[in-house]
Design an enzyme around this catalytic site. Structure first.
Site, PDB file in Angstrom:
ATOM      1  N   SER A 233       0.828  -1.218   0.000  1.00  0.00           N
ATOM      2  CA  SER A 233       0.000   0.000   0.000  1.00  0.00           C
ATOM      3  C   SER A 233       0.856   1.260   0.000  1.00  0.00           C
ATOM      4  O   SER A 233       0.590   2.203  -0.755  1.00  0.00           O
ATOM      5  CB  SER A 233      -0.979  -0.006   1.179  1.00  0.00           C
ATOM      6  OG  SER A 233      -0.328  -0.319   2.378  1.00  0.00           O
ATOM      7  N   HIS A 263      -2.156  -8.863   2.196  1.00  0.00           N
ATOM      8  CA  HIS A 263      -1.779  -7.614   2.886  1.00  0.00           C
ATOM      9  C   HIS A 263      -2.874  -7.325   3.931  1.00  0.00           C
ATOM     10  O   HIS A 263      -3.145  -8.155   4.790  1.00  0.00           O
ATOM     11  CB  HIS A 263      -1.617  -6.528   1.810  1.00  0.00           C
ATOM     12  CG  HIS A 263      -0.925  -5.272   2.232  1.00  0.00           C
ATOM     13  ND1 HIS A 263      -0.227  -5.136   3.400  1.00  0.00           N
ATOM     14  CD2 HIS A 263      -0.837  -4.040   1.621  1.00  0.00           C
ATOM     15  CE1 HIS A 263       0.271  -3.905   3.494  1.00  0.00           C
ATOM     16  NE2 HIS A 263      -0.095  -3.219   2.427  1.00  0.00           N
ATOM     17  N   HIS A 309       5.689 -12.940   7.515  1.00  0.00           N
ATOM     18  CA  HIS A 309       5.867 -11.548   7.109  1.00  0.00           C
ATOM     19  C   HIS A 309       7.014 -11.452   6.121  1.00  0.00           C
ATOM     20  O   HIS A 309       7.965 -12.230   6.183  1.00  0.00           O
ATOM     21  CB  HIS A 309       6.156 -10.656   8.329  1.00  0.00           C
ATOM     22  CG  HIS A 309       5.857  -9.222   8.066  1.00  0.00           C
ATOM     23  ND1 HIS A 309       6.785  -8.359   7.545  1.00  0.00           N
ATOM     24  CD2 HIS A 309       4.713  -8.514   8.214  1.00  0.00           C
ATOM     25  CE1 HIS A 309       6.230  -7.169   7.402  1.00  0.00           C
ATOM     26  NE2 HIS A 309       4.963  -7.224   7.794  1.00  0.00           N
ATOM     27  N   ARG A 318       3.291  -5.299  17.143  1.00  0.00           N
ATOM     28  CA  ARG A 318       1.886  -4.842  17.075  1.00  0.00           C
ATOM     29  C   ARG A 318       0.971  -5.961  17.567  1.00  0.00           C
ATOM     30  O   ARG A 318      -0.031  -5.713  18.228  1.00  0.00           O
ATOM     31  CB  ARG A 318       1.542  -4.431  15.631  1.00  0.00           C
ATOM     32  CG  ARG A 318       2.429  -3.311  15.104  1.00  0.00           C
ATOM     33  CD  ARG A 318       2.217  -3.043  13.617  1.00  0.00           C
ATOM     34  NE  ARG A 318       2.580  -4.188  12.797  1.00  0.00           N
ATOM     35  CZ  ARG A 318       2.420  -4.246  11.481  1.00  0.00           C
ATOM     36  NH1 ARG A 318       1.875  -3.222  10.836  1.00  0.00           N
ATOM     37  NH2 ARG A 318       2.787  -5.310  10.799  1.00  0.00           N
ATOM     38  N   ASP A 364      -2.070  -8.804  11.934  1.00  0.00           N
ATOM     39  CA  ASP A 364      -3.439  -9.219  11.636  1.00  0.00           C
ATOM     40  C   ASP A 364      -3.908 -10.431  12.439  1.00  0.00           C
ATOM     41  O   ASP A 364      -5.085 -10.773  12.410  1.00  0.00           O
ATOM     42  CB  ASP A 364      -3.577  -9.522  10.137  1.00  0.00           C
ATOM     43  CG  ASP A 364      -3.336  -8.289   9.304  1.00  0.00           C
ATOM     44  OD1 ASP A 364      -3.781  -7.207   9.732  1.00  0.00           O
ATOM     45  OD2 ASP A 364      -2.693  -8.383   8.244  1.00  0.00           O
TER      46      ASP A 364
HETATM   47  N1  HAX Z   1       0.960 -19.984   5.800  1.00  0.00           N
HETATM   48  C1  HAX Z   1       1.324 -20.807   4.807  1.00  0.00           C
HETATM   49  N2  HAX Z   1       2.358 -20.579   3.975  1.00  0.00           N
HETATM   50  C2  HAX Z   1       3.085 -19.471   4.208  1.00  0.00           C
HETATM   51  C3  HAX Z   1       2.784 -18.589   5.244  1.00  0.00           C
HETATM   52  C4  HAX Z   1       1.657 -18.872   6.056  1.00  0.00           C
HETATM   53  N3  HAX Z   1       1.271 -18.053   7.028  1.00  0.00           N
HETATM   54  N4  HAX Z   1       3.698 -17.577   5.217  1.00  0.00           N
HETATM   55  C5  HAX Z   1       4.516 -17.830   4.180  1.00  0.00           C
HETATM   56  N5  HAX Z   1       4.148 -18.972   3.544  1.00  0.00           N
HETATM   57  C6  HAX Z   1       4.702 -19.550   2.341  1.00  0.00           C
HETATM   58  C7  HAX Z   1       4.535 -18.563   1.185  1.00  0.00           C
HETATM   59  O1  HAX Z   1       3.224 -18.641   0.644  1.00  0.00           O
HETATM   60  C8  HAX Z   1       5.616 -19.007   0.246  1.00  0.00           C
HETATM   61  O2  HAX Z   1       5.152 -20.155  -0.433  1.00  0.00           O
HETATM   62  P1  HAX Z   1       5.458 -20.398  -2.001  1.00  0.00           P
HETATM   63  O3  HAX Z   1       6.947 -20.284  -2.146  1.00  0.00           O
HETATM   64  O4  HAX Z   1       4.907 -21.747  -2.274  1.00  0.00           O
HETATM   65  O5  HAX Z   1       4.725 -19.289  -2.713  1.00  0.00           O
HETATM   66  C9  HAX Z   1       6.730 -19.437   1.192  1.00  0.00           C
HETATM   67  O6  HAX Z   1       6.095 -19.688   2.458  1.00  0.00           O
HETATM   68  C10 HAX Z   1       7.805 -18.414   1.393  1.00  0.00           C
HETATM   69  O7  HAX Z   1       7.223 -17.203   1.821  1.00  0.00           O
HETATM   70  P2  HAX Z   1       8.007 -16.200   2.759  1.00  0.00           P
HETATM   71  O8  HAX Z   1       9.287 -15.825   2.096  1.00  0.00           O
HETATM   72  O9  HAX Z   1       8.079 -16.740   4.144  1.00  0.00           O
HETATM   73  O10 HAX Z   1       7.008 -14.974   2.831  1.00  0.00           O
HETATM   74  P3  HAX Z   1       6.718 -13.865   1.725  1.00  0.00           P
HETATM   75  O11 HAX Z   1       7.614 -12.711   2.022  1.00  0.00           O
HETATM   76  O12 HAX Z   1       6.715 -14.394   0.348  1.00  0.00           O
HETATM   77  O13 HAX Z   1       5.200 -13.498   2.073  1.00  0.00           O
HETATM   78  C11 HAX Z   1       3.350 -13.030   3.466  1.00  0.00           C
HETATM   79  C12 HAX Z   1       4.861 -12.813   3.242  1.00  0.00           C
HETATM   80  C13 HAX Z   1       2.897 -12.117   4.590  1.00  0.00           C
HETATM   81  C14 HAX Z   1       2.599 -12.647   2.196  1.00  0.00           C
HETATM   82  C15 HAX Z   1       3.118 -14.508   3.839  1.00  0.00           C
HETATM   83  O14 HAX Z   1       3.796 -14.810   5.028  1.00  0.00           O
HETATM   84  C16 HAX Z   1       1.649 -14.852   3.965  1.00  0.00           C
HETATM   85  O15 HAX Z   1       0.996 -15.138   2.967  1.00  0.00           O
HETATM   86  N6  HAX Z   1       1.086 -14.846   5.234  1.00  0.00           N
HETATM   87  C17 HAX Z   1      -0.326 -15.080   5.444  1.00  0.00           C
HETATM   88  C18 HAX Z   1      -1.126 -13.861   5.049  1.00  0.00           C
HETATM   89  C19 HAX Z   1      -0.895 -12.715   6.003  1.00  0.00           C
HETATM   90  O16 HAX Z   1      -0.939 -12.858   7.222  1.00  0.00           O
HETATM   91  N7  HAX Z   1      -0.697 -11.495   5.451  1.00  0.00           N
HETATM   92  C20 HAX Z   1      -0.547 -10.273   6.257  1.00  0.00           C
HETATM   93  C21 HAX Z   1       0.883  -9.787   6.360  1.00  0.00           C
HETATM   94  C22 HAX Z   1       0.988  -8.535   7.160  1.00  0.00           C
HETATM   95  C23 HAX Z   1       0.408  -7.402   6.399  1.00  0.00           C
HETATM   96  O17 HAX Z   1       0.892  -6.959   5.372  1.00  0.00           O
HETATM   97  N8  HAX Z   1      -0.663  -6.895   6.854  1.00  0.00           N
HETATM   98  O18 HAX Z   1      -1.271  -5.932   6.169  1.00  0.00           O
END
Ligand code: HAX
Length: 425
Positions: A233, A263, A309, A318, A364
């Site tokens: 964002s 996000h 994250h 947080r 979150d």
């Molecule tokens: N559950 C399952 N799999 C997860 C995971 C989770 N909570 N967190 C990471 N992974 C997976 C990713 O999907 C990725 O898989 P692929 O390679 O198969 O695509 C792998 O682990 C490596 O990811 P990473 O390097 O650890 O994390 P990224 O930087 O790519 O992504 C995310 C960060 C926040 C998007 C990710 O941890 C996620 O999807 N979490 C769940 C959704 C979430 O809570 N989002 C909110 C984040 C905070 C925010 O921005 N709030 O606004």
């Protein structure tokens, strides 16, 4: 001139000159390198942006203008907005000046309600919220003054005028959406005697007999306010604003990114998941049941929302702040109890999956359960609340960027054939 504007004028001009001098003397110094993995990996870790409002060290979490989050949890969101803009917390006089400026801008143009009323009744609240911001673009002071030929050193002042005007209106717009979209009755009018968060609570109309919901909302609006410059964002809004598209365009664009499930939407997804858990087990589950449920989620190809994250490698401070609030005010609530249990179980599960860089809860993971406790049970609305808060950071970042005179954002993209050629060199 209001205190805020006068203070910022004194701060920004020397900062801009210092940056210009640094670019002149050290413009070719290398500060980051980019690997093939990063090019295909969402630029993770590439240091190619400046953000002075806050930093997120992976092992510490959010620090706003040099102050760790845990030192800021008792502040008002208005104080945080001042801190983001000016780099110091306001004294009582500076705070009163900012609050008075908000009060001047609280009235929302009537056409906003006409536009929102014309949207389909089942529109996502985030689509409504971002439409409301965008439709007010004609009010932009920046756009008007740009057309009148303002000079570049005045851009930040005009951006600040837009920021104050937009931020002041957001609780009114957000509360209107809550009441109309979820059949809560007529909108409730602004009360100019209340502060920004109190007013939001008042207009939501959920009732707050002992003042605890207001405490939660103040905390919520502080905790979500900023998270450095590279998240979807903030980065999206900054890119749009760098084209000198005003803040109405830029904030709306950025918040459209916040509406994504990876996000800001994760908070609604997270509470959905916790409620599903409680439904399946007829209340708060045992640790073994929760562990199995977590594996079932992962094995079905879904993420566990609220965990992981892109930057953090610890429990998000947080989340810590929300957990502490929940323990004080919501103990015994079955939804909150499950959130606390998930925190005991899920990191252990995620740690077993090698590819996951961060097994810890992010912001979150806990926020939704607390809102639910106070009667805000409409998950689809939660990202709007997040947006009201994040607008503080996004608009502050834009004011600072214009004060520094940063140019239009334009990184270089390359085709895969070019990457292949580099790899084969
Ligand atoms: N559950 C399952 N799999 C997860 C995971 C989770 N909570 N967190 C990471 N992974 C997976 C990713 O999907 C990725 O898989 P692929 O390679 O198969 O695509 C792998 O682990 C490596 O990811 P990473 O390097 O650890 O994390 P990224 O930087 O790519 O992504 C995310 C960060 C926040 C998007 C990710 O941890 C996620 O999807 N979490 C769940 C959704 C979430 O809570 N989002 C909110 C984040 C905070 C925010 O921005 N709030 O606004």
């Amino acid at each position: 001139m209001p205190i805020l504007q006068e203070t910022l004028a004194g701060i920004y001009a020397p900062q801009r000159d210092e940056i210009r001098q640094m670019i002149k003397e050290h413009g070719d110094t290398v500060v980051s390198q980019v690997t093939v993995k990063q090019v295909y990996g969402g630029m993770r870790g590439v240091k190619g942006l400046v953000c002075d409002t806050s930093v997120v060290p992976p092992e510490k979490g959010l620090i706003i203008r040099g102050i760790e989050l845990k030192e800021l949890t008792d502040k008002l969101p208005e104080e945080i907005f001042y801190l983001l803009l000016a780099g110091t917390l306001p004294n009582p006089e500076e705070l009163a000046d900012l609050q008075a400026q908000f009060k001047k801008h609280m009235q929302v143009p009537a056409y906003v309600w006409d536009v929102l009323s014309a949207m389909p009744a089942n529109s996502h609240p985030m689509a409504m919220f971002n439409t409301a911001i965008l439709v007010m673009q004609k009010e932009s002071v920046f756009a008007r003054r740009y057309n009148e030929g303002m000079t570049k050193d005045q851009y930040w002042e005009a951006t600040l005028e837009d920021a104050l005007s937009i931020v002041a209106k957001l609780p009114t717009i957000a509360a209107w959406i809550y009441r109309k979209r979820f059949g809560k009755g007529d909108p409730i009018a602004v009360n100019p005697d209340l502060d920004w968060a109190e007013n939001y609570v008042h207009m939501l109309g959920l009732g707050d007999p002992d003042g605890d919901f207001t405490k939660l909302m103040r905390l919520y609006l502080v905790l979500h306010s900023d998270h450095e410059g590279g998240n979807v964002s903030a980065f999206s809004a900054a890119t749009v604003n760098s084209a000198l598209s005003d803040l109405y365009y830029a904030l709306s664009a950025g918040l459209n990114g916040l509406a994504g499930p990876l996000h800001g939407l994760a908070n609604q997804e997270c509470l959905k998941w916790v409620i599903e858990v409680n439904k399946k087990f007829g209340g708060s589950p045992s640790k073994e049941e929760l562990e199995k449920f977590s594996w079932d989620t992962l094995n079905s190809g879904k993420v566990i929302p609220g965990y992981g994250h892109a930057v953090l490698r610890i429990t998000d401070p947080r989340f810590d702040a929300f957990l502490a609030f929940g323990k004080q005010y919501c103990a015994g609530d079955p939804v909150f109890d499950t959130v606390a249990k998930v925190f005991d179980v899920v990191p252990g599960v995620l740690r077993q999956i090698q590819k996951i860089a961060d097994p810890w809860p992010n912001v979150d993971a806990g926020s939704g359960a607390l809102l639910y406790h106070y009667g805000m049970t409409e998950f689809d609305y939660y990202t709007v609340l997040f947006s009201v808060s994040r607008a503080l950071g996004i608009t502050s970042q834009a004011v600072v960027a214009r004060a520094y005179g940063l140019p239009i954002t334009r990184p270089k993209s390359v085709p895969t054939d070019w990457i292949k050629a580099q790899v084969n060199k």
